[in-house]
Write an enzyme that holds these catalytic residues in place. Sequence first.
Site, mmCIF file in Angstrom:
data_model
loop_
_atom_site.group_PDB
_atom_site.id
_atom_site.type_symbol
_atom_site.label_atom_id
_atom_site.label_comp_id
_atom_site.label_asym_id
_atom_site.label_seq_id
_atom_site.Cartn_x
_atom_site.Cartn_y
_atom_site.Cartn_z
ATOM 1 N N HIS A 30 49.130 35.228 40.328
ATOM 2 C CA HIS A 30 47.994 36.094 40.687
ATOM 3 C C HIS A 30 48.450 37.473 41.132
ATOM 4 C CE1 HIS A 30 48.555 36.093 45.109
ATOM 5 N NE2 HIS A 30 49.146 34.942 44.863
ATOM 6 N N CYS A 31 47.541 38.423 41.020
ATOM 7 C CA CYS A 31 47.698 39.753 41.611
ATOM 8 C C CYS A 31 46.294 40.174 42.053
ATOM 9 C CB CYS A 31 48.318 40.738 40.618
ATOM 10 S SG CYS A 31 47.423 40.917 39.055
ATOM 11 N N TYR A 32 46.034 41.452 42.256
ATOM 12 C CA TYR A 32 44.744 41.840 42.821
ATOM 13 C C TYR A 32 43.598 41.641 41.823
ATOM 14 C CZ TYR A 32 41.517 44.367 45.828
ATOM 15 O OH TYR A 32 40.468 44.704 46.637
#
Length: 293
Positions: A30-32
């Site tokens: 995941h990231c933003y």
Amino acid sequence: MPKEDILHHLDTCTDFIREALAQNGNVLVHCYFGVSRSSAAVIAFIMKQHDVEYQAAFDLVRSKRRFVQPNPGFVSQLKLYRRMGCKIDAQYQRYKLYRLRLAGEQVRKAKILPQSFNSLIKSDPAVTQENPEPIVYRCRKCRRVLASKSHVLLHNNKSLAASATANNGLPPMSSNANTDAQQAPRLLEQIAAQIRKASLNSPTGAGAADAAKEQQPAVCRDIVFVEPISWMRNISHNTQGRLHCPKCEQKVGNFSWINGCQCPCGEEVSPAFYLIPSRVELSKAVQNVQTTL
């Protein structure tokens, strides 16, 4: 950001994912936004795990999540990662240039080379070694060894490549109508010869290797671009300057971390550490390696 270094994190990411899956685990990447950083990590894993090119890995990931789109900088780094065999190859030319560009960005900000990039500065080839390289560049005035062949950063001759692209490998057309008429039969013969040659050297023919070799752009030798070397004074504490032979003090080149240099052929190299061809000479004798203090 496109200039952010994600390349040096890819091995850690892919190893983590592989180990988790080997233990029948699940992995959340995941990231933003789930668009660029996380997709870059998954694409790297797909390329490494399944031995596929960037586009195939990208298409597979996008088929599962249609929003993914690594930024242009990450795409370049992923393609470089693939070219290196999905591992960091410190001797790969494009990787050397990539590391130099990262260092140049840091020097642009801090006006000094961070210690984490000290490994970019290679050892002096003039110092006695157990297995010295046989091909070296020496100062033309005092014959002091300045760089080995492995220090040279090659670049393609941009002007020749542009000319070849413009003419499509055929002779340039004349603007004179009478001359055109006289040369037309000869030009047609040359075109026919080009077609026959292309046919014989096609990937399905016996001359595929020769054809590929001929299509490679010519390497430019107008300027000798090299890696930073320890005899180059003050390169860690200055953004640009001149390079002087450490023995006779003659100017042999220049360097710039931030501005780079445009070769006469038109190719721009940045950062640039280069030797002026008229001030150095190429030698193929191993005994030129000497001891310096």
